[in-house]
Design an enzyme around this catalytic site. Structure first.
Site, PDB file in Angstrom:
ATOM      1  N   LYS A 200       0.869  -1.184   0.000  1.00 25.47           N
ATOM      2  CA  LYS A 200       0.000   0.000   0.000  1.00 25.47           C
ATOM      3  C   LYS A 200       0.906   1.234   0.000  1.00 25.47           C
ATOM      4  O   LYS A 200       1.521   1.570   1.006  1.00 25.47           O
ATOM      5  CB  LYS A 200      -0.911   0.038   1.239  1.00 25.47           C
ATOM      6  N   GLY A 253       6.943   5.710   7.817  1.00 20.92           N
ATOM      7  CA  GLY A 253       6.070   6.889   7.808  1.00 20.92           C
ATOM      8  C   GLY A 253       6.249   7.663   9.095  1.00 20.92           C
ATOM      9  O   GLY A 253       7.297   7.582   9.754  1.00 20.92           O
ATOM     10  N   SER A 254       5.214   8.381   9.471  1.00 14.81           N
ATOM     11  CA  SER A 254       5.320   9.264  10.631  1.00 14.81           C
ATOM     12  C   SER A 254       5.306   8.458  11.930  1.00 14.81           C
ATOM     13  O   SER A 254       4.775   7.342  11.993  1.00 14.81           O
ATOM     14  CB  SER A 254       4.147  10.249  10.634  1.00 14.81           C
ATOM     15  N   VAL A 257       1.587   7.664  13.177  1.00 13.26           N
ATOM     16  CA  VAL A 257       0.902   6.526  12.541  1.00 13.26           C
ATOM     17  C   VAL A 257       1.597   5.215  12.921  1.00 13.26           C
ATOM     18  O   VAL A 257       0.941   4.213  13.222  1.00 13.26           O
ATOM     19  CB  VAL A 257       0.838   6.703  10.999  1.00 13.26           C
ATOM     20  N   GLY A 258       2.934   5.231  12.943  1.00 12.68           N
ATOM     21  CA  GLY A 258       3.690   4.026  13.308  1.00 12.68           C
ATOM     22  C   GLY A 258       3.351   3.566  14.721  1.00 12.68           C
ATOM     23  O   GLY A 258       3.143   2.372  14.965  1.00 12.68           O
ATOM     24  N   GLU A 275       9.804   2.286  10.561  1.00 12.98           N
ATOM     25  CA  GLU A 275      10.813   3.335  10.338  1.00 12.98           C
ATOM     26  C   GLU A 275      10.078   4.661  10.348  1.00 12.98           C
ATOM     27  O   GLU A 275       9.192   4.892   9.517  1.00 12.98           O
ATOM     28  CB  GLU A 275      11.534   3.120   9.005  1.00 12.98           C
ATOM     29  N   CYS A 309      13.541  11.781   5.821  1.00 14.73           N
ATOM     30  CA  CYS A 309      13.551  11.407   7.236  1.00 14.73           C
ATOM     31  C   CYS A 309      14.930  11.661   7.825  1.00 14.73           C
ATOM     32  O   CYS A 309      15.064  11.879   9.016  1.00 14.73           O
ATOM     33  CB  CYS A 309      13.160   9.949   7.391  1.00 14.73           C
ATOM     34  N   GLU A 410       9.693  16.979  14.793  1.00 13.88           N
ATOM     35  CA  GLU A 410       9.983  16.872  13.357  1.00 13.88           C
ATOM     36  C   GLU A 410       9.068  17.805  12.567  1.00 13.88           C
ATOM     37  O   GLU A 410       7.852  17.778  12.745  1.00 13.88           O
ATOM     38  CB  GLU A 410       9.763  15.435  12.882  1.00 13.88           C
TER      39      GLU A 410
HETATM   40  P1  NAP Z   1       2.338   8.855   7.218  1.00 11.79           P
HETATM   41  O1  NAP Z   1       1.293   9.867   7.149  1.00 11.79           O
HETATM   42  O2  NAP Z   1       2.596   8.185   8.516  1.00 11.79           O
HETATM   43  O3  NAP Z   1       1.974   7.765   6.097  1.00 11.79           O
HETATM   44  C1  NAP Z   1       2.814   6.662   5.829  1.00 11.79           C
HETATM   45  C2  NAP Z   1       1.981   5.558   5.203  1.00 11.79           C
HETATM   46  O4  NAP Z   1       1.069   5.051   6.185  1.00 11.79           O
HETATM   47  C3  NAP Z   1       1.120   6.028   4.025  1.00 11.79           C
HETATM   48  O5  NAP Z   1       1.033   5.015   3.066  1.00 11.79           O
HETATM   49  C4  NAP Z   1      -0.226   6.254   4.708  1.00 11.79           C
HETATM   50  O6  NAP Z   1      -1.330   6.219   3.823  1.00 11.79           O
HETATM   51  C5  NAP Z   1      -0.243   5.070   5.652  1.00 11.79           C
HETATM   52  N1  NAP Z   1      -1.216   5.165   6.730  1.00 11.79           N
HETATM   53  C6  NAP Z   1      -1.817   6.274   7.233  1.00 11.79           C
HETATM   54  N2  NAP Z   1      -2.690   5.933   8.216  1.00 11.79           N
HETATM   55  C7  NAP Z   1      -2.638   4.580   8.332  1.00 11.79           C
HETATM   56  C8  NAP Z   1      -3.291   3.624   9.149  1.00 11.79           C
HETATM   57  N3  NAP Z   1      -4.194   3.984  10.067  1.00 11.79           N
HETATM   58  N4  NAP Z   1      -2.994   2.314   9.005  1.00 11.79           N
HETATM   59  C9  NAP Z   1      -2.065   1.923   8.099  1.00 11.79           C
HETATM   60  N5  NAP Z   1      -1.424   2.777   7.264  1.00 11.79           N
HETATM   61  C10 NAP Z   1      -1.685   4.092   7.388  1.00 11.79           C
HETATM   62  O7  NAP Z   1       3.763   9.425   6.722  1.00 11.79           O
HETATM   63  P2  NAP Z   1       4.049  10.276   5.415  1.00 11.79           P
HETATM   64  O8  NAP Z   1       3.500  11.642   5.611  1.00 11.79           O
HETATM   65  O9  NAP Z   1       3.672   9.493   4.207  1.00 11.79           O
HETATM   66  O10 NAP Z   1       5.654  10.332   5.431  1.00 11.79           O
HETATM   67  C11 NAP Z   1       6.393  11.260   6.157  1.00 11.79           C
HETATM   68  C12 NAP Z   1       6.925  10.632   7.420  1.00 11.79           C
HETATM   69  O11 NAP Z   1       7.660   9.466   7.106  1.00 11.79           O
HETATM   70  C13 NAP Z   1       7.903  11.531   8.164  1.00 11.79           C
HETATM   71  O12 NAP Z   1       7.606  11.482   9.525  1.00 11.79           O
HETATM   72  C14 NAP Z   1       9.261  10.894   7.891  1.00 11.79           C
HETATM   73  O13 NAP Z   1      10.243  11.125   8.873  1.00 11.79           O
HETATM   74  C15 NAP Z   1       8.893   9.458   7.810  1.00 11.79           C
HETATM   75  N6  NAP Z   1       9.877   8.709   7.055  1.00 11.79           N
HETATM   76  C16 NAP Z   1      10.709   7.873   7.752  1.00 11.79           C
HETATM   77  C17 NAP Z   1      11.685   7.166   7.073  1.00 11.79           C
HETATM   78  C18 NAP Z   1      12.611   6.240   7.808  1.00 11.79           C
HETATM   79  O14 NAP Z   1      13.174   5.358   7.177  1.00 11.79           O
HETATM   80  N7  NAP Z   1      12.763   6.385   9.111  1.00 11.79           N
HETATM   81  C19 NAP Z   1      11.816   7.293   5.686  1.00 11.79           C
HETATM   82  C20 NAP Z   1      10.949   8.157   5.013  1.00 11.79           C
HETATM   83  C21 NAP Z   1       9.969   8.856   5.715  1.00 11.79           C
HETATM   84  P3  NAP Z   1      -1.882   7.576   3.144  1.00 11.79           P
HETATM   85  O15 NAP Z   1      -0.769   8.094   2.310  1.00 11.79           O
HETATM   86  O16 NAP Z   1      -3.030   7.093   2.356  1.00 11.79           O
HETATM   87  O17 NAP Z   1      -2.239   8.486   4.271  1.00 11.79           O
END
Ligand code: NAP
Length: 510
Positions: A200, A253-254, A257-258, A275, A309, A410
């Site tokens: 997804k 992701g964030s 959410v994680g 992550e 990130c 962040e």
């Molecule tokens: P996000 O809002 O947490 O979304 C990440 C993924 O999770 C998306 O596919 C999102 O779908 C999905 N999601 C949202 N709600 C969910 C739920 N209830 N159950 C399961 N999946 C769900 O993060 P983002 O805005 O895409 O990315 C930015 C964040 O990612 C930043 O915090 C960044 O630091 C982090 N990041 C971390 C790394 C690492 O390796 N540590 C690498 C890259 C990014 P939708 O898109 O449909 O909402």
């Protein structure tokens, strides 16, 4: 006669222009990929993928999927599991090699598509697709290198060794900021270890990972082995992570959410890898070449619009070099070229969407309210082409206290907080004084300090005289503290997450 021919030619020309324009305006709809076929969602709905540098442009329409689509994808993955696990790993690798070749043929097109859906500059996007291709090749090779453990037994005529087994069907959930590389670094180790996959992708940038899946389809990967379902986190993400067939979840992701995902699935004892966010520091010590240090900070903080990130969001600078370094930093930051990443010479693209732009601007407001002093940037860009997208000035704050929100939370945008350190020990205290621990860097020629930094910094990714961002696929990747949970991604260690170790004791005589 001549007049009639001329009329026909003009009519043909008009017809060509009209058809061409219709084609140009036609927005392509992209299907889910389930059981080897591109299919529409059972919801009958789609959502648009908008170009953040030109919000008039819809890059594509994607399926607004629901629980029924997730059900189909999981069922397809489960039925493909046994045969895929029984396929020799080197044969599994061949699909990755073939897909890598197909992606290479379309490299420029894929880079342009990524720039249009995510906003990063074309060179950054082409670099990212190249990385995804390299990841496919690297893990394709891992088919022949999934080493196990073999030790002498304490009993006679007994062999002791371990074997690896895939987990089964795994759910991969990815963010928008690396829309090709992150899906690639989850898909490839999952497949080579013998798992089947339901991916997804993030709703803001689903096209880049669609291309990865399409390449695997064209490489003739058996049906059901990889499945791709688009739609919101609340519907598809939630249904996928609740599905009983899922044996492992790899999420990037964030942190919010994680954390929620982990709380939700922890009772099921699934293998989970998270992550998440960072608040990554660069320490600059007084022995540094200041020009070099300023380049490292500008690169780490602002490239990819700070939407990495691993981006640097805190610069911790020894007092004696603070003023001259800050002057250089301001000059270099003001010289950055911001605009549509497809245009040559552009160094910084837009924020990915209105929500992220608002977050960036909110944090700028919060920092001012908390007493930090704005040194440069701080505004949304407007006028001309800027009005078409979500452009923001790279922003620097001085006078930041380590307890301020701008120094602790962040932002995920081009906002850099500068802090003064009295000495190395004070710099380390500030650097480690946050709940995150993803990446950290130091700029210094003092070998003793560099080693002390490597020893004591609380980060999963440590760089020296390099920006905080910029990782390579052949090494493990992941953070400490609240940035990460579970096993590492990338490098040979990635296979550990996607496989289970079984221990064998074999007596070869009765
Ligand atoms: P996000 O809002 O947490 O979304 C990440 C993924 O999770 C998306 O596919 C999102 O779908 C999905 N999601 C949202 N709600 C969910 C739920 N209830 N159950 C399961 N999946 C769900 O993060 P983002 O805005 O895409 O990315 C930015 C964040 O990612 C930043 O915090 C960044 O630091 C982090 N990041 C971390 C790394 C690492 O390796 N540590 C690498 C890259 C990014 P939708 O898109 O449909 O909402």
């Amino acid at each position: 006669m001549i007049r009639i021919n001329l009329c026909i030619s003009v009519a043909k020309l008009l017809c060509f222009i009209t058809n061409h324009c219709e084609k140009e305006n036609e927005v392509k709809a992209f299907g889910n990929y389930i059981n080897g076929e591109f299919v529409d969602s059972k919801s009958g709905r789609t959502f648009p993928n908008i170009n953040p540098a030109n919000i008039d442009e819809v890059v594509g329409n994607f399926q607004a999927s629901n629980e029924a689509d997730v059900e189909d994808a999981c069922a397809a993955a489960v039925s493909a599991q046994e045969e895929w696990a029984a396929t020799p790993a080197t044969k599994r690798g061949e699909y990755l090699f073939k897909a890598a070749d197909l992606l290479t043929e379309k490299l420029t097109q894929l880079g342009e598509e990524m720039t249009r859906e995510e906003g990063k500059t074309l060179p950054e996007a082409i670099g990212e697709v190249t990385r995804a291709i390299n990841i496919f090749r690297y893990f394709g090779g891992e088919g022949a290198r999934q080493f196990s453990y073999n030790v002498p037994s304490e009993r006679p005529q007994v062999l002791c060794y371990t074997i690896r087994k895939p987990l089964g069907t795994v759910a991969l959930i990815t963010p928008w900021n690396f829309p090709s590389a992150i899906p690639a670094w989850k898909i490839a180790p999952a497949l080579i270890a013998g798992n089947t996959v339901v991916l997804k992708p993030a709703s803001l940038a689903p096209l880049s990972s669609f291309r990865l899946v399409e390449a695997l389809h064209e490489a003739k990967i058996p049906k059901g082995v990889i499945n791709y379902v688009t739609g919101s986190g609340g519907s598809v993400g939630d249904a996928l992570t609740s599905h009983p067939a899922i044996r492992g979840i790899s999420f990037t992701g964030s942190t919010s959410v994680g954390d929620a995902l982990y709380r939700k699935v922890s009772d099921r004892k699934l293998r989970v890898q998270l992550e998440m966010g960072g608040k990554n520091p660069t320490i600059v010590l007084r022995d540094s070449d200041l020009n070099y240090a300023a380049d490292i900070l500008v690169n780490g903080a602002f490239f990819s619009t700070g939407q990495k990130c691993t981006a640097c969001s805190r610069a911790i600078i020894e007092r004696s070099i603070y003023e001259p370094l800050v002057q250089l930093l301001i000059e270099k930051t003001r010289a950055l070229k911001i605009g549509n990443g497809l245009n040559p010479g552009i160094q910084i693209g837009p924020a990915v969407d209105s929500h992220q732009l608002e977050t960036d601007l909110d944090y700028i407001k919060i920092a001012k309210e908390e007493g930090a002093e704005l040194l440069c940037g701080g505004n949304r860009l407007s006028g001309g082409d800027y009005d078409k997208g979500y452009f923001i000035e790279p922003t620097i704050f001085t006078g930041v206290n380590p307890n301020m929100r701008i120094a602790q939370e962040e932002v995920f945008g081009p906002v850099l907080a500068l802090m003064v350190a009295e000495d190395f020990e004070n710099a380390m205290e500030i650097a480690n004084g946050v709940r995150f621990g993803l990446s950290a860097s130091i700029v210094s020629r003092d070998l003793t300090r560099v080693y002390q930094f490597i020893d004591k910094i609380e980060a999963g990714l440590i760089t020296v005289n390099l920006p905080t961002a910029g990782v390579e696929y052949q090494l493990p990747f992941g953070g400490t503290k609240e940035s990460s949970y579970g096993m590492r991604e990338q490098g040979p260690q990635a296979i550990d997450f996607y496989s289970e170790t079984r221990t064998v004791y074999l007596r070869y005589a009765q």
